[in-house]
Every structure is written in structure tokens, then in C-alpha cells.
Scaffold this active site. Sequence first.
Site, PDB file in Angstrom:
ATOM      1  N   ASP A  21      12.194  46.489  33.757  1.00 51.98           N
ATOM      2  CA  ASP A  21      10.709  47.056  33.703  1.00 51.98           C
ATOM      3  C   ASP A  21       9.863  45.961  33.443  1.00 51.98           C
ATOM      4  OD1 ASP A  21       8.688  49.096  33.071  1.00 51.98           O
ATOM      5  OD2 ASP A  21       8.660  48.217  31.300  1.00 51.98           O
ATOM      6  N   TYR A  23       5.804  45.871  32.908  1.00 48.32           N
ATOM      7  CA  TYR A  23       4.634  45.962  31.888  1.00 48.32           C
ATOM      8  C   TYR A  23       5.365  46.361  30.603  1.00 48.32           C
ATOM      9  CZ  TYR A  23       2.300  45.673  36.262  1.00 48.32           C
ATOM     10  OH  TYR A  23       1.605  44.906  37.448  1.00 48.32           O
ATOM     11  N   ARG A  52      -3.982  51.253  28.986  1.00 49.40           N
ATOM     12  CA  ARG A  52      -2.535  51.497  29.507  1.00 49.40           C
ATOM     13  C   ARG A  52      -2.075  53.141  29.212  1.00 49.40           C
ATOM     14  NH1 ARG A  52       2.190  49.979  31.886  1.00 49.40           N
ATOM     15  NH2 ARG A  52       3.915  50.190  30.199  1.00 49.40           N
ATOM     16  N   SER A 129       9.911  48.310  38.768  1.00 47.11           N
ATOM     17  CA  SER A 129       8.489  48.538  38.307  1.00 47.11           C
ATOM     18  C   SER A 129       7.702  49.590  39.228  1.00 47.11           C
ATOM     19  CB  SER A 129       7.616  47.179  38.353  1.00 47.11           C
ATOM     20  OG  SER A 129       6.359  47.624  37.722  1.00 47.11           O
ATOM     21  N   ASN A 130       6.856  50.173  38.309  1.00 46.94           N
ATOM     22  CA  ASN A 130       5.927  51.278  38.882  1.00 46.94           C
ATOM     23  C   ASN A 130       4.883  50.568  39.823  1.00 46.94           C
ATOM     24  OD1 ASN A 130       6.793  53.887  38.361  1.00 46.94           O
ATOM     25  ND2 ASN A 130       5.309  54.085  36.719  1.00 46.94           N
TER      26      ASN A 130
HETATM   27  C1  LAC Z   1       6.522  49.273  35.016  1.00 44.64           C
HETATM   28  C2  LAC Z   1       5.409  50.037  33.826  1.00 44.64           C
HETATM   29  C3  LAC Z   1       5.280  51.446  34.032  1.00 44.64           C
HETATM   30  O1  LAC Z   1       7.258  50.152  35.633  1.00 44.64           O
HETATM   31  O2  LAC Z   1       5.783  49.759  32.773  1.00 44.64           O
HETATM   32  O3  LAC Z   1       6.505  48.343  35.147  1.00 44.64           O
END
Ligand code: LAC
Length: 245
Positions: A21, A23, A52, A129-130
Site C-alpha cells: 500500500d 499512502y 485523508r 494503490s488506490n
Molecule cells: C492506497 C491508499 C488508499 O491505496 O492508502 O495507497
Amino acid sequence: LHDPGWYSIKGVAMSLVIGFDVYGTLVDPLELRIHLSDVAGDRAGPVAELWRAKQLEYSFRRGLMRDYQNFDVCTRQALEFATRAFGIDLTDGQRAQLLETYQQLELFPDALPGLQLLKDHGHRLCAFSNGVESTVRTLLERAGILTYLDDVVSVDDMRTFKPDPEVYHYLARRGGAPPQNTWLVSSNGWDTIGARVAGIRAAWVQRTHDTVFDPWGIEPDLVVADLVEFAGRILNQSGTHSVDA
Ligand code: LAC
């Protein structure tokens, strides 16, 4: 097993595919409080937290509603919400500057050494990641970690968001390893639970001692304090998850 860090299927050694991940796990989005202090003064911390929280809420809602707008849109609209909620009027320049800063977040100090250890043992690493792929690539390149990653996998390709099981299946397909050899590593508890429910392995990075894991009865495979500990645990427990063991 031929190497302590490798897992095998029918005697053929294979590396793990590990999706990180971004973030909260590789970089800290709450660092934005520093950049928000010009416009928000001593409320910069709470504004960063609301920004956030709304960013995540918007992505979850977009996914549920099947009304996809990418994570850049969620981030921009969440900033608008958070500043308005605190009665802050941003100029176009300030807004653009804050969004630009979102691509200049710094790495957590354990990120690079953790990835280095895993890479040295031949595991395949990716960002998962999103975020939109080009945005995430810019961020990770500036942070100096892009060269440690074999791939950047974005949910944008699927036009939905974590924790939709589809995106974890997509990670496994992109990595080309069986689900039991595909890991998600995330400080976001909801992300960890999403990965477990979708049938891949998951580690929860409990970056601060008092962070609470959602009490859903769906536990991570590993709980670690940071990415160096994660690497150590993976490299030490070789064989325990070997599919032909
Ligand atoms: C990501 C965020 C949602 O997917 O933390 O990087």
C-alpha cells in the site's frame, strides 16, 4: 527450499509477490499538515486528518455506488470538503500547491531498508494503490523508491477501489503468483481485511502502538511495527507457507 526467502510449489522455488500500500505504508499523507499550516494555522493537523478521512470515504462511496472517479478526483474533492469544513477559503494557487505537494510526500524511514532486504532475496515487489498509476509513479520516483519496485499496480485499471475483492485478485493476477504467495502489506486495517477476505495474504503495519485494528474477527497473517520487521519475519519464516510443505 533453495533459499531462505523463497517458497516452492512442487519443489520449484518461486519468489513471493508483495504489494505495498502507498499512502500510510510507504509514505505519510498526514505530513501534509506541515504544508497546510500556511492556510490553516494551528488547525493544520485536524484539517490534514479530515482531508485523508474524506479522501478514503469518497473512494469507498464511489466504489459502492459504481460511479467511478479516480483517486486524484477523490483527493481534490476531499481537500475542498476539509477546508470548507474549517471555514478556509483556498485560492486557486494554494489549492494547486497543496495537490502538488501530495506528490512530494516523504518515505517512512523503514520503507527503503525493508524493501531492499526483500529485493535482495529475490522477492517481487510492487506498489499497490488506490492512486492513479502516473500519480503514484511520480510520487515514488521523487521519494527515491521506484527503482526498488518491479511494478506499480493501480486499482484505476479496474475502475473500482480497495477493498473491492476484484482489486486484490487483480494484484495476484498481475504478480502471476498463486494467492497464497501473494501478499498485501498495509498500515490501513481496512485494506488488510480486504486482502484476507479476497484470499491473499496480508500483513498489517501497526505504525503506532495505540492504533486499533477493526474487531471484525478477520485477522492479518502478520502484525509488524514497520517494513524492516516485515522483511525480517518473511525471511525468517521461510517454508512455513510453502505450498508443498
Ligand atoms: C492506497 C491508499 C488508499 O491505496 O492508502 O495507497
